[in-house]
Write a protein that holds these residues in place. Structure first.
Motif, PDB file in Angstrom:
ATOM      1  N   LEU A 234       0.828  -1.215   0.000  1.00 29.08           N
ATOM      2  CA  LEU A 234       0.000   0.000   0.000  1.00 29.08           C
ATOM      3  C   LEU A 234       0.857   1.258   0.000  1.00 29.08           C
ATOM      4  O   LEU A 234       0.492   2.263  -0.613  1.00 29.08           O
ATOM      5  N   LYS A 235       1.966   1.206   0.693  1.00 25.71           N
ATOM      6  CA  LYS A 235       2.817   2.393   0.805  1.00 25.71           C
ATOM      7  C   LYS A 235       3.458   2.773  -0.527  1.00 25.71           C
ATOM      8  O   LYS A 235       3.928   3.897  -0.684  1.00 25.71           O
ATOM      9  N   ARG A 236       3.471   1.829  -1.474  1.00 27.79           N
ATOM     10  CA  ARG A 236       4.099   2.097  -2.768  1.00 27.79           C
ATOM     11  C   ARG A 236       3.052   2.288  -3.866  1.00 27.79           C
ATOM     12  O   ARG A 236       3.350   2.090  -5.040  1.00 27.79           O
ATOM     13  N   ARG A 237       1.870   2.709  -3.493  1.00 29.18           N
ATOM     14  CA  ARG A 237       0.797   2.839  -4.484  1.00 29.18           C
ATOM     15  C   ARG A 237       0.004   4.109  -4.240  1.00 29.18           C
ATOM     16  O   ARG A 237      -0.224   4.505  -3.110  1.00 29.18           O
ATOM     17  N   ARG A 238      -0.389   4.757  -5.335  1.00 28.47           N
ATOM     18  CA  ARG A 238      -1.304   5.894  -5.262  1.00 28.47           C
ATOM     19  C   ARG A 238      -2.617   5.477  -5.905  1.00 28.47           C
ATOM     20  O   ARG A 238      -2.637   4.695  -6.863  1.00 28.47           O
ATOM     21  N   TRP A 239      -3.707   6.011  -5.394  1.00 27.33           N
ATOM     22  CA  TRP A 239      -5.032   5.644  -5.868  1.00 27.33           C
ATOM     23  C   TRP A 239      -5.798   6.870  -6.334  1.00 27.33           C
ATOM     24  O   TRP A 239      -5.597   7.977  -5.825  1.00 27.33           O
ATOM     25  N   ASP A 240      -6.668   6.664  -7.302  1.00 26.41           N
ATOM     26  CA  ASP A 240      -7.612   7.721  -7.669  1.00 26.41           C
ATOM     27  C   ASP A 240      -8.728   7.798  -6.640  1.00 26.41           C
ATOM     28  O   ASP A 240      -9.221   8.883  -6.331  1.00 26.41           O
ATOM     29  N   ALA A 241      -9.144   6.654  -6.128  1.00 28.42           N
ATOM     30  CA  ALA A 241     -10.225   6.627  -5.138  1.00 28.42           C
ATOM     31  C   ALA A 241     -10.045   5.441  -4.209  1.00 28.42           C
ATOM     32  O   ALA A 241      -9.662   4.353  -4.648  1.00 28.42           O
ATOM     33  N   VAL A 242     -10.331   5.658  -2.939  1.00 27.95           N
ATOM     34  CA  VAL A 242     -10.347   4.590  -1.936  1.00 27.95           C
ATOM     35  C   VAL A 242     -11.689   4.660  -1.220  1.00 27.95           C
ATOM     36  O   VAL A 242     -12.151   5.729  -0.834  1.00 27.95           O
ATOM     37  N   VAL A 243     -12.320   3.494  -1.063  1.00 30.16           N
ATOM     38  CA  VAL A 243     -13.576   3.366  -0.323  1.00 30.16           C
ATOM     39  C   VAL A 243     -13.309   2.479   0.882  1.00 30.16           C
ATOM     40  O   VAL A 243     -12.732   1.399   0.742  1.00 30.16           O
ATOM     41  N   ILE A 244     -13.716   2.938   2.054  1.00 29.59           N
ATOM     42  CA  ILE A 244     -13.610   2.106   3.258  1.00 29.59           C
ATOM     43  C   ILE A 244     -15.001   1.998   3.865  1.00 29.59           C
ATOM     44  O   ILE A 244     -15.553   2.987   4.366  1.00 29.59           O
ATOM     45  N   ASP A 245     -15.565   0.804   3.790  1.00 30.08           N
ATOM     46  CA  ASP A 245     -16.896   0.560   4.342  1.00 30.08           C
ATOM     47  C   ASP A 245     -16.781   0.232   5.834  1.00 30.08           C
ATOM     48  O   ASP A 245     -15.733  -0.214   6.297  1.00 30.08           O
ATOM     49  N   GLU A 246     -17.887   0.470   6.560  1.00 32.75           N
ATOM     50  CA  GLU A 246     -17.910   0.259   8.013  1.00 32.75           C
ATOM     51  C   GLU A 246     -16.711   0.973   8.651  1.00 32.75           C
ATOM     52  O   GLU A 246     -15.957   0.412   9.443  1.00 32.75           O
ATOM     53  N   SER A 247     -16.555   2.237   8.315  1.00 36.90           N
ATOM     54  CA  SER A 247     -15.345   2.982   8.680  1.00 36.90           C
ATOM     55  C   SER A 247     -15.281   3.343  10.160  1.00 36.90           C
ATOM     56  O   SER A 247     -14.258   3.848  10.619  1.00 36.90           O
ATOM     57  N   HIS A 248     -16.343   3.081  10.923  1.00 40.93           N
ATOM     58  CA  HIS A 248     -16.261   3.321  12.365  1.00 40.93           C
ATOM     59  C   HIS A 248     -15.234   2.395  13.019  1.00 40.93           C
ATOM     60  O   HIS A 248     -14.832   2.630  14.165  1.00 40.93           O
ATOM     61  N   ASN A 249     -14.811   1.362  12.295  1.00 34.99           N
ATOM     62  CA  ASN A 249     -13.797   0.442  12.826  1.00 34.99           C
ATOM     63  C   ASN A 249     -12.378   0.980  12.670  1.00 34.99           C
ATOM     64  O   ASN A 249     -11.418   0.277  12.990  1.00 34.99           O
ATOM     65  N   LEU A 250     -12.234   2.217  12.172  1.00 30.29           N
ATOM     66  CA  LEU A 250     -10.900   2.772  11.894  1.00 30.29           C
ATOM     67  C   LEU A 250     -10.420   3.748  12.945  1.00 30.29           C
ATOM     68  O   LEU A 250      -9.281   4.193  12.892  1.00 30.29           O
ATOM     69  N   THR A 251     -11.270   4.117  13.880  1.00 33.69           N
ATOM     70  CA  THR A 251     -11.034   5.359  14.606  1.00 33.69           C
ATOM     71  C   THR A 251     -10.101   5.247  15.800  1.00 33.69           C
ATOM     72  O   THR A 251      -9.582   6.254  16.261  1.00 33.69           O
ATOM     73  N   ASN A 252      -9.876   4.056  16.317  1.00 31.31           N
ATOM     74  CA  ASN A 252      -9.045   3.928  17.521  1.00 31.31           C
ATOM     75  C   ASN A 252      -7.570   3.984  17.158  1.00 31.31           C
ATOM     76  O   ASN A 252      -7.030   3.057  16.545  1.00 31.31           O
ATOM     77  N   THR A 253      -6.927   5.082  17.506  1.00 35.63           N
ATOM     78  CA  THR A 253      -5.511   5.250  17.177  1.00 35.63           C
ATOM     79  C   THR A 253      -4.685   4.171  17.868  1.00 35.63           C
ATOM     80  O   THR A 253      -4.975   3.748  18.977  1.00 35.63           O
ATOM     81  N   GLY A 254      -3.655   3.740  17.168  1.00 37.31           N
ATOM     82  CA  GLY A 254      -2.806   2.688  17.706  1.00 37.31           C
ATOM     83  C   GLY A 254      -3.188   1.305  17.238  1.00 37.31           C
ATOM     84  O   GLY A 254      -2.434   0.356  17.435  1.00 37.31           O
ATOM     85  N   THR A 255      -4.355   1.165  16.599  1.00 34.02           N
ATOM     86  CA  THR A 255      -4.773  -0.133  16.087  1.00 34.02           C
ATOM     87  C   THR A 255      -4.299  -0.299  14.651  1.00 34.02           C
ATOM     88  O   THR A 255      -4.013   0.678  13.956  1.00 34.02           O
ATOM     89  N   LEU A 256      -4.260  -1.552  14.181  1.00 35.16           N
ATOM     90  CA  LEU A 256      -3.856  -1.809  12.800  1.00 35.16           C
ATOM     91  C   LEU A 256      -4.860  -1.217  11.820  1.00 35.16           C
ATOM     92  O   LEU A 256      -4.479  -0.738  10.747  1.00 35.16           O
ATOM     93  N   ASN A 257      -6.143  -1.257  12.177  1.00 34.36           N
ATOM     94  CA  ASN A 257      -7.155  -0.663  11.300  1.00 34.36           C
ATOM     95  C   ASN A 257      -6.871   0.808  11.070  1.00 34.36           C
ATOM     96  O   ASN A 257      -6.936   1.304   9.933  1.00 34.36           O
ATOM     97  N   ASN A 258      -6.567   1.515  12.140  1.00 30.60           N
ATOM     98  CA  ASN A 258      -6.288   2.943  12.036  1.00 30.60           C
ATOM     99  C   ASN A 258      -4.984   3.189  11.271  1.00 30.60           C
ATOM    100  O   ASN A 258      -4.891   4.121  10.458  1.00 30.60           O
ATOM    101  N   GLU A 259      -3.999   2.333  11.498  1.00 34.61           N
ATOM    102  CA  GLU A 259      -2.726   2.482  10.774  1.00 34.61           C
ATOM    103  C   GLU A 259      -2.949   2.348   9.266  1.00 34.61           C
ATOM    104  O   GLU A 259      -2.402   3.116   8.472  1.00 34.61           O
ATOM    105  N   LEU A 260      -3.764   1.374   8.874  1.00 32.24           N
ATOM    106  CA  LEU A 260      -4.052   1.188   7.454  1.00 32.24           C
ATOM    107  C   LEU A 260      -4.768   2.392   6.879  1.00 32.24           C
ATOM    108  O   LEU A 260      -4.472   2.837   5.767  1.00 32.24           O
ATOM    109  N   ALA A 261      -5.727   2.925   7.619  1.00 33.36           N
ATOM    110  CA  ALA A 261      -6.451   4.107   7.142  1.00 33.36           C
ATOM    111  C   ALA A 261      -5.507   5.288   6.967  1.00 33.36           C
ATOM    112  O   ALA A 261      -5.618   6.052   6.005  1.00 33.36           O
ATOM    113  N   ARG A 262      -4.562   5.426   7.885  1.00 34.15           N
ATOM    114  CA  ARG A 262      -3.601   6.529   7.785  1.00 34.15           C
ATOM    115  C   ARG A 262      -2.657   6.352   6.602  1.00 34.15           C
ATOM    116  O   ARG A 262      -2.173   7.327   6.031  1.00 34.15           O
ATOM    117  N   ILE A 263      -2.371   5.110   6.247  1.00 29.13           N
ATOM    118  CA  ILE A 263      -1.550   4.853   5.059  1.00 29.13           C
ATOM    119  C   ILE A 263      -2.318   5.231   3.801  1.00 29.13           C
ATOM    120  O   ILE A 263      -1.783   5.856   2.881  1.00 29.13           O
TER     121      ILE A 263
END
Length: 939
Positions: A234-263
């Protein structure tokens, strides 16, 4: 003797439809893309050696010479009804992206989805040209069709040339559902990277290859992305669009879900987040969600900029005025919930009494050091005796492993073993609640010889397995009629069960499922009965469960029942009656609130469960724990978006067909394009049109088969698309084909795929037709003009190669005139689907006019360029000013690691924002129109 390397040109001034010379051959440009290796030019060969060949060149690696349109040759169109001219203009329109500055909806309204204005409003807000980039949180309540809104937004981005590279991240059990919706309704193909899909690509590409560079559009679960290998990809790719469904699972900082969203967030142009429960009650978590969309919308110390946040969120619910006025009979009103009180059996009463006397209401201290553990046992028992046994055995194992031999541990072990004996006796006896479930299902028509289906929710896997094993015999159904779904299954197994239950001809009649199916799964097409075998101690979870059948498209009254065990123990029984208020509270809130999360003010399932357990332990009334909704800033912000206060400005969303009036339908265009490319398409590609049934078919040639390899693999295999591609040529036929597939024994994929405006076969036919015509030539026709008139297209792109604006203009007598509507112009000169060719044009004197016409058009485009640059600069200035203010505020907090990370994100966003400014303009002559009388010489 050495050979000098070719000199590359980093930014060739090209656009789809341009002719370029690379490696001594002429090529037609079919697409462009800005990459780290320069501009990627996608082409189709024109000259004899490479005719029909598809290729791609990087501007940093090859010398790309643009063939000067001033040297274009004027050719009279002698085809009947100006077929060649109409084809050229139509393909040019199709290959030229919609301007990013346009808020009009062009293709999403022509897809295989219902035309609902409240969904159009969400799309228009996402595409708002006053935003520097498309960024939105779709926070619509459960059941409104967030997936359809996502598909509409993505299709519009594709039409704007901003959707070549798309990543969709979704829960693993709905991967196939999302892939199916994107392809069948919007003609957007995605490669599904579930465990089987990953295994398949390992056989296609080298192990070291980044799959996200090979597959431009992919759909994947967040669980898969958590693996280190994929994070690095993921770190070596740029996207025109990213969709993240059920995004309430991304919000806790320090989790892998949040790390992926930040990437992902800074590596995509457009970001679409979707969640019916967008905040979990913690200010910092909701701020993190907003920060993913726009880091400057949240100050360094965590305060949300309310004005900025409102531009990023759309939120409605079932009874919002703009929704209620449209859904009508396509969303049947749910019935009052049915609470079925079940008297406990003697064995169950014995368990309940021991729980009450020893664990819940004991006059002495609880056997467990955790005073709430008794309610964990009670909750398991209220699910099933089997679940209680599992919970006790798990607890005994943990105590044994810990080696704790203290007196308190001995006391707890003794109490647990006594309770285990009672639980085993209850498990082996007849379950009163199970019998009530069987009676209820039979009463609703579930059984042998009936098509009626039901979904039964329970929290514990032991309960689910018990139901799967015992229901078939009790209902008189075969074992295969009861499906089991829980989080312990693989992603492929989960998808197969969900899709099987949704298929009309499937033998599945009852789906017993854990709460893994409470998010994202659509079960309403074949089911309107739902049973809560146990009660979740969370209003949010109850709402999520109910939303599987209570959603838009449900035409039968949703019937929801809850089974409530009622022991003899008065106090225990009283607490169970208190829990029934959760079901009633959810139903009351369903009609008046965007979601039920605001009732308890907890906004997370775990927080609600903890609050309920604490309430029961303290003996408090539920009305104390669940008061009237209390609003904090986030509740007020979201409540203010209920119904979308901006919707008054968007209520009349502009819908346009892109001026395509040159052919009566996509089918006619496709037929004519195939005729131009192949001469006799029936002989070359087995092209057959069945007008009676609105179906067409062809045998894909090699170059089309290569493009089709990126379609859903199950669709390709199960429908044998490489052998014969069947197309539904009307929306009605497309819908019937979808319905027929849902009722098929074999596959959920339609036999005839709807020929919508973004169908890959249309793009392929456009390229083939253009390549057969384009040789740096300009066609000449007769029309209703007073003097020779050039039609030209001017485009303005930014530094990333994205089209910001386009203008059609005419040049006659040396003066350029902008065209407000290309469709109206073509009709005014008589060039429509019914045009007649009155005879050839004398082109002898027209060639000398091409250069002056381009010069005049460039002057007009230059003024437009300056205006767009000023507009863009003003728009960027506002955002960049906020970014600078953010940086200034953060300067005093840089010692905090999270602020340093966010500061780097803002810096990246600033650089990306600057790349959105106009960078180059292109003029292309499209057509010469001469008066109908005379030879059409120089003016």
């Amino acid at each position: 003797m050495s050979t000098a390397a070719p000199v590359a040109n980093s930014a060739p001034n090209v656009a789809p439809g341009s002719v370029v010379r690379v490696r001594d051959e002429d090529w037609l440009v079919t697409g462009t893309e800005a990459t780290a290796s320069g501009t990627l030019i996608q082409v189709r060969g024109l000259t004899e050696l490479v005719r029909g060949t598809e290729a791609a060149f990087y501007s940093d690696l090859d010398r790309i010479e643009v063939v000067d349109p001033r040297n274009a040759k004027i050719i009279a169109d002698d085809t009947p009804r100006y077929r060649k001219t109409r084809l050229f203009l139509e393909t040019t329109l199709r290959k030229t992206p919609e301007p990013a500055t346009s808020a009009a909806l062009t293709v999403s309204t022509g897809m295989l989805a219902e035309q609902l204005n409240y969904q159009r409003i969400a799309v228009a807000k996402a595409l708002d040209p006053t935003n520097i980039r498309p960024r939105i949180l779709i926070a619509d309540a459960v059941g409104l069709g967030k997936t359809l809104e996502i598909g509409m937004i993505l299709s519009e981005l594709v039409a704007r040339g901003r959707g070549d590279n798309i990543l969709i991240v979704t829960p693993r059990h709905v991967l196939e559902q999302m892939q199916h919706e994107m392809w069948c309704r919007f003609a957007l193909p995605f490669v599904r990277l579930d465990s089987q899909g990953i295994q398949r690509i390992r056989q296609q590409i080298p192990a070291t290859r980044n799959p996200f560079t090979y597959f431009k559009r992919a759909i994947i679960s967040i669980d898969t992305l958590k693996t280190p290998r994929y994070r690095e990809h993921l770190k070596r790719r740029r996207w025109d669009a990213v969709v993240i469904d059920e995004s309430h699972n991304l919000t806790n900082t320090g989790t892998l879900n949040n790390e992926l969203a930040r990437i992902l967030a800074p590596r995509t142009d457009a970001l679409i987040l979707a969640s019916a429960t967008p905040h979990n009650g913690k200010n910092e978590s909701f701020a993190e969600l907003i920060r993913l969309l726009d880091p400057t919308a949240v100050s360094p110390d965590g305060e949300i900029n309310e004005e900025a946040a409102r531009k990023l969120i759309v939120r409605r619910h079932r009874y919002s005025p703009e929704v209620a006025s449209e859904v009508g009979t396509d969303w049947a009103e749910r019935a009052e919930p049915l609470n079925l009180l079940v008297d406990a059996s003697p064995a169950e009463n014995a368990v309940a009494q021991d729980l009450a006397d020893t664990w819940l209401y004991s006059k002495t201290t609880s056997p467990s050091s955790n005073h709430l553990f008794g309610w964990t046992l009670a909750k398991a028992f209220l699910s099933s005796p089997a679940a209680l046994r599992e919970t006790i055995e798990s607890r005994l194992q943990r105590i044994d492993v810990s080696g704790d031999q203290s007196a308190s541990a001995d006391r707890e072990v003794s109490a647990l073993r006594r309770l285990l004996i009672l639980a085993e006796e209850a498990d082996e006896s007849v379950s009163a609640k199970f019998e009530a479930l069987v009676d209820h299902l039979k009463d609703k028509g579930v059984g042998r010889g009936s098509d009626t289906r039901a979904v039964v929710f329970a929290e514990r896997i032991a309960t689910l397995k018990f139901l799967q094993e015992t229901l078939p015999k009790s209902l008189g159904l075969p074992a295969g009629a009861i499906g089991l779904l829980h989080g312990g299954l693989s992603d492929v197994e989960q998808q197969e069960i969900v899709e099987d239950f949704k298929r009309g001809t499937s033998e599945l009649r009852v789906l017993v499922t854990g709460d893994v199916a409470s998010e994202g799964v659509n079960l309403h097409a074949e089911c309107h009965l739902l049973v809560h075998y146990d009660i979740p101690w969370s209003l949010i979870r109850i709402e999520q469960r109910n939303g599987r059948i209570d959603r838009y498209g449900q035409r039968h009254t949703p019937e929801i029942a809850t089974l409530l065990l009622q022991p003899d123990s008065e106090k225990f029984s009283g607490d169970i009656r208190v829990l029934t208020r959760l079901v009633e509270k959810e139903h009351e809130a369903h009609k008046i609130l965007p979601d039920v999360a605001s009732i308890m003010g907890k906004n997370s399932i775990k927080a609600e469960e903890d609050a309920i357990a604490k309430m029961l332990a303290e003996g408090r009334d539920i009305e104390e724990t669940i008061p009237e909704p209390v609003g904090d800033f986030f509740d007020e912000l979201l409540a203010g978006l209920d119904g979308d206060e901006d919707s008054s400005n968007l209520s009349d969303v502009v819908v346009t067909s892109n001026g395509r009036q040159l052919f009566d339908s996509d089918l006619e265009f496709l037929s004519q394009a195939l005729g131009e490319a192949f001469g006799d398409p029936y002989e070359k590609v087995d092209w057959v049109v069945d007008d009676e049934h609105d179906v067409a078919s062809l045998t894909p040639p090699a170059d089309l088969r290569r493009r089709l390899t990126f379609l859903p693999q199950d669709y390709l295999k199960e429908r044998r698309v490489a052998d014969s591609l069947r197309l539904a040529t009307s929306p009605a036929t497309g819908k019937r084909s979808l319905l027929s597939a849902r009722q098929s024994d074999e596959t959920n994929w339609p036999a005839a795929h709807f020929l919508g405006p973004l169908h890959p076969v249309l793009d392929w036919a456009s390229d083939r037709a253009l390549a057969s015509m384009a040789q740096n030539e300009v066609l000449a026709i007769r029309g209703d003009v007073e003097s020779p008139e050039f039609l030209l297209l001017g485009t303005i792109t930014n530094q990333r190669g994205q089209l910001l604006n386009r203008t059609f203009m005419t040049v006659s007598d040396g003066f350029a005139h902008p065209i407000r509507d290309i469709g109206e112009y073509l009709e005014s000169i008589g060039l429509t689907s019914r045009a007649a060719n009155p005879g050839p044009v004398d082109t002898a004197d027209l060639g000398s006019l091409v250069g002056p016409a381009i010069d005049a058009a460039e002057g007009h485009l230059g003024m437009m360029y300056d205006g767009l640059a000023n507009q863009s600069a003003s728009l960027l200035a506002d955002w960049l000013k906020r970014a600078e203010e953010w940086n200034a505020e953060a300067a005093g907090l840089v010692q905090r690691r999270e602020v340093q990370d966010r500061r780097e994100r803002v810096r990246v966003e600033q650089e990306l924002a600057r790349q959105m400014a106009p960078a180059q303009s292109i003029i292309r002559p499209l057509l010469v129109v001469v008066p109908r009388e005379g030879t059409g010489g120089a003016a």
